[in-house]
Design a protein around this motif. Structure first.
Motif, PDB file in Angstrom:
ATOM      1  N   LEU A 131       0.813  -1.217   0.000  1.00  0.00           N
ATOM      2  CA  LEU A 131       0.000   0.000   0.000  1.00  0.00           C
ATOM      3  C   LEU A 131       0.847   1.268   0.000  1.00  0.00           C
ATOM      4  O   LEU A 131       0.457   2.269  -0.606  1.00  0.00           O
ATOM      5  CB  LEU A 131      -0.972  -0.016   1.183  1.00  0.00           C
ATOM      6  CG  LEU A 131      -2.057  -1.093   1.085  1.00  0.00           C
ATOM      7  CD1 LEU A 131      -2.854  -1.167   2.375  1.00  0.00           C
ATOM      8  CD2 LEU A 131      -2.965  -0.840  -0.110  1.00  0.00           C
ATOM      9  N   ARG A 186      -0.597   3.127  -2.995  1.00  0.00           N
ATOM     10  CA  ARG A 186      -1.508   4.192  -2.577  1.00  0.00           C
ATOM     11  C   ARG A 186      -0.815   5.508  -2.232  1.00  0.00           C
ATOM     12  O   ARG A 186      -1.422   6.564  -2.303  1.00  0.00           O
ATOM     13  CB  ARG A 186      -2.347   3.742  -1.382  1.00  0.00           C
ATOM     14  CG  ARG A 186      -3.249   2.572  -1.663  1.00  0.00           C
ATOM     15  CD  ARG A 186      -4.289   2.918  -2.683  1.00  0.00           C
ATOM     16  NE  ARG A 186      -5.282   1.848  -2.796  1.00  0.00           N
ATOM     17  CZ  ARG A 186      -5.988   1.639  -3.871  1.00  0.00           C
ATOM     18  NH1 ARG A 186      -5.824   2.387  -4.940  1.00  0.00           N
ATOM     19  NH2 ARG A 186      -6.861   0.658  -3.906  1.00  0.00           N
ATOM     20  N   HIS A 207      -4.132   7.645   2.352  1.00  0.00           N
ATOM     21  CA  HIS A 207      -5.243   6.882   1.779  1.00  0.00           C
ATOM     22  C   HIS A 207      -5.895   6.065   2.901  1.00  0.00           C
ATOM     23  O   HIS A 207      -5.202   5.568   3.793  1.00  0.00           O
ATOM     24  CB  HIS A 207      -4.706   5.964   0.679  1.00  0.00           C
ATOM     25  CG  HIS A 207      -5.774   5.308  -0.115  1.00  0.00           C
ATOM     26  ND1 HIS A 207      -6.419   4.166   0.308  1.00  0.00           N
ATOM     27  CD2 HIS A 207      -6.314   5.633  -1.311  1.00  0.00           C
ATOM     28  CE1 HIS A 207      -7.305   3.810  -0.597  1.00  0.00           C
ATOM     29  NE2 HIS A 207      -7.267   4.684  -1.599  1.00  0.00           N
TER      30      HIS A 207
END
Length: 136
Positions: free
Chosen positions: A35, A39, A84
């Motif tokens: 992530l 992200r 995020h």
């Protein structure tokens, strides 16, 4: 020297990577690494050197922004990256997993098996192996 452009993952590819990360020896850490790259757009060195002080607010809660400090950024170009929601959840899951540990602002988030942080090259090798396993 011309740099290489990072590949853009489809939502399906991201699900495959996250599914594989969930089945590793360190699922919270590995999900977070995926992530952070996808992200937040962090580079390998930034993932390896990211510390708790860069993601927590003064009250010790996960901040709304990631502060990528100049000391870890490419060419010393620090920046702020919006947090995020998936990334916030992954950070919180990692914190909950190690709830008894003290969170020093300078402590790296993504730790190695031997203690301390990973090296940037280790992050690259980890992603290479994960993408190969996912068939990407």
């Amino acid at each position: 020297m011309i740099g290489r452009q990072a590949k853009v993952l489809s939502p399906r590819d991201l699900r495959r990577l996250l599914s594989l990360a969930a089945r590793t020896k360190f699922p919270e850490r590995d999900r977070l690494m995926v992530l952070l790259a996808v992200r937040a757009g962090l580079r390998a060195r930034e993932i390896a050197m990211l510390s708790w002080g860069m993601v927590l607010d003064p009250n010790g809660r996960i901040a709304p922004m990631i502060e990528v400090r100049s000391s870890i950024a490419k060419c010393g170009s620090g920046r702020r990256v919006p947090m995020h929601p998936q990334l916030r959840q992954a950070l919180q899951a990692l914190r909950n997993r190690h709830s008894g540990d003290a969170y020093e602002p300078d402590a790296v988030i993504v730790g190695s098996l031997k203690g301390g942080g990973l090296r940037a090259n280790s992050v690259v090798n980890w992603f290479t192996a994960l993408c190969r396993a996912a068939g990407l």
